[in-house]
Design a protein around this motif. Structure first.
Motif, PDB file in Angstrom:
ATOM      1  N   THR A  12       0.690  -1.497  -0.054  1.00  0.00           N
ATOM      2  CA  THR A  12      -0.298  -0.056  -0.190  1.00  0.00           C
ATOM      3  C   THR A  12       0.832   0.902  -0.083  1.00  0.00           C
ATOM      4  OG1 THR A  12      -1.896  -1.500   1.253  1.00  0.00           O
ATOM      5  CG2 THR A  12      -1.836   1.554   1.123  1.00  0.00           C
ATOM      6  N   LEU A  13       2.014   1.240   0.720  1.00  0.00           N
ATOM      7  CA  LEU A  13       2.607   2.682   1.209  1.00  0.00           C
ATOM      8  C   LEU A  13       4.046   2.260  -0.118  1.00  0.00           C
ATOM      9  CD1 LEU A  13       2.910   2.539   5.120  1.00  0.00           C
ATOM     10  CD2 LEU A  13       1.075   4.019   2.958  1.00  0.00           C
ATOM     11  N   MET A  82       1.669   1.417  14.842  1.00  0.00           N
ATOM     12  CA  MET A  82       2.358   1.265  13.396  1.00  0.00           C
ATOM     13  C   MET A  82       2.741   2.673  13.616  1.00  0.00           C
ATOM     14  SD  MET A  82      -0.721   1.677  13.827  1.00  0.00           S
ATOM     15  CE  MET A  82      -1.886   0.419  14.175  1.00  0.00           C
ATOM     16  N   GLY A  83       3.086   3.132  12.082  1.00  0.00           N
ATOM     17  CA  GLY A  83       3.437   4.345  11.939  1.00  0.00           C
ATOM     18  C   GLY A  83       3.425   4.985  10.600  1.00  0.00           C
ATOM     19  N   VAL A  84       2.350   6.640  11.668  1.00  0.00           N
ATOM     20  CA  VAL A  84       1.396   7.142  10.301  1.00  0.00           C
ATOM     21  C   VAL A  84       2.633   8.560   9.417  1.00  0.00           C
ATOM     22  CG1 VAL A  84      -0.123   5.641  11.174  1.00  0.00           C
ATOM     23  CG2 VAL A  84      -0.107   8.069  11.698  1.00  0.00           C
ATOM     24  N   ASN A  94      -0.277  11.097  -3.752  1.00  0.00           N
ATOM     25  CA  ASN A  94       0.928  11.302  -3.990  1.00  0.00           C
ATOM     26  C   ASN A  94       1.927  11.192  -3.140  1.00  0.00           C
ATOM     27  OD1 ASN A  94      -0.070  12.900  -6.437  1.00  0.00           O
ATOM     28  ND2 ASN A  94      -0.284  14.645  -5.746  1.00  0.00           N
ATOM     29  N   ILE A  95       1.397  11.104  -1.682  1.00  0.00           N
ATOM     30  CA  ILE A  95       2.495  10.869  -0.476  1.00  0.00           C
ATOM     31  C   ILE A  95       2.645   8.820  -0.239  1.00  0.00           C
ATOM     32  CG2 ILE A  95       3.307  11.239   1.850  1.00  0.00           C
ATOM     33  CD1 ILE A  95       2.898  13.552   1.620  1.00  0.00           C
ATOM     34  N   GLY A  96       1.020   8.823   0.137  1.00  0.00           N
ATOM     35  CA  GLY A  96       1.300   7.562   0.972  1.00  0.00           C
ATOM     36  C   GLY A  96      -0.859   7.393   1.062  1.00  0.00           C
ATOM     37  N   THR A 175      -1.012  19.844   6.143  1.00  0.00           N
ATOM     38  CA  THR A 175      -2.394  20.451   5.205  1.00  0.00           C
ATOM     39  C   THR A 175      -2.061  20.471   3.525  1.00  0.00           C
ATOM     40  OG1 THR A 175      -2.623  22.500   6.487  1.00  0.00           O
ATOM     41  CG2 THR A 175      -3.767  20.838   7.619  1.00  0.00           C
ATOM     42  N   ASN A 176      -1.580  21.237   3.549  1.00  0.00           N
ATOM     43  CA  ASN A 176      -0.738  21.066   2.569  1.00  0.00           C
ATOM     44  C   ASN A 176      -0.616  20.216   1.431  1.00  0.00           C
ATOM     45  OD1 ASN A 176      -1.186  24.340   1.969  1.00  0.00           O
ATOM     46  ND2 ASN A 176       1.239  24.567   2.039  1.00  0.00           N
ATOM     47  N   ALA A 177       0.332  19.144   2.404  1.00  0.00           N
ATOM     48  CA  ALA A 177      -0.260  17.812   1.673  1.00  0.00           C
ATOM     49  C   ALA A 177      -1.321  16.550   1.538  1.00  0.00           C
ATOM     50  CB  ALA A 177       1.626  16.988   2.526  1.00  0.00           C
TER      51      ALA A 177
END
Length: 275
Positions: A12-13, A82-84, A94-96, A175-177
């Motif tokens: 997924t990531l 888990m890490g988020v 565009n990141i995950g 928040t831009n991401a």
């Protein structure tokens, strides 16, 4: 007790990830205190608490900041941390796709590796600060997966954070991401807990039990309180408590212990699966 650091590849990531897993297994402590923790047999599995960390942190924050190992042992409950990143547990364009990762891929993967129950009644999700939002979001959008969710000092209204001057630069970057510089990615069904609650109520799916708490000296107090009251007004089952405390582990650690000991619908032992 056993602390397992798992390194796995996330489709997924699209990258390697690290996950900390606590399993209440026999140790010298059992011999000294007679807690009766035993090895799971083929037809027994653990109830599981999925924990999401606060902003700017990673999956090790609970190990470093709290007595989560002791709480896991005392309640005979597995804990997955888990890490988020700074995603609020959302899918970030565009990141995950962190939401898909924590609610779908990771449980499926770890339940295949470790003796973790996949039944709704045996799975709970919680978090601190940013992780509180992620926990509530996951439980409202995927109520079939979690019997209960909790938020400790949760940043439950993301946009309220812009009003806090000290975190505004971080808020703008995140928040831009998440939403896009022109808010082109903003979706209230994914980013607003009140909208998610309305979606859940309209779906007629079984509601998860919800718990929230916050310290009265917490700088993020307003980012949680108003949302909690709105969710309760809509008819959701939300238990809320507040008391002296700030936005730190001095408040979070005892609250985590209290929730695991007194609020989560735990069985206090391994759960049985018929062969």
């Amino acid at each position: 007790m056993t602390l397992i650091e798992s390194y796995i590849y996330s489709e997924t990531l699209m990258r390697d990830v690290s996950v900390s897993v606590l399993l209440p297994l026999p140790s010298i402590t059992n011999a000294e205190y007679g807690e009766g923790v035993g090895l799971p047999s083929d037809d027994h599995k653990y109830q599981t608490l999925w924990l999401v960390h606060s902003a700017t942190g990673d999956h090790t924050k609970f190990i470093r900041g709290s007595r989560i190992e002791a709480f896991s042992r005392a309640n005979k409950m597995a804990v997955v941390m888990m890490g988020v990143d700074n995603s609020f547990g959302c899918n970030v364009p565009n990141i995950g796709n962190y939401f898909d990762y924590i609610t779908e891929e990771l449980p499926k993967t770890l339940q295949a590796i470790y003796p973790l129950s996949d039944r709704r009644e045996d799975n709970f999700i919680g978090g601190t600060s940013m992780g509180g939002f992620a926990a509530f979001m996951a439980s409202l959008r995927k109520p079939e997966k979690y019997a209960a969710a909790f938020s400790i000092s949760g940043a439950l209204a993301i946009e309220e954070l812009e009003k806090i001057e000290s975190v505004r630069p971080w808020y703008i970057n995140v928040t831009n991401a998440l939403f896009g510089e022109n808010r082109q990615y903003y979706n209230p069904h994914e980013h607003d807990l009140q909208t998610m609650a309305e979606d859940l109520l309209q779906s007629n799916k079984e509601q998860p039990a919800l718990y929230a708490c916050c310290g009265t000296e917490d700088m993020y107090y307003r980012a949680g309180y108003d949302v909690i009251q709105a969710l309760r007004a809509k008819g959701l089952n939300v238990t809320y408590e507040e008391g002296p405390g700030a936005h730190d582990w001095d408040y979070w650690d005892p609250q985590l212990g209290h929730i695991m000991r007194n609020w989560l619908p735990k069985k206090g032992d391994l759960v049985h699966f018929k062969k």
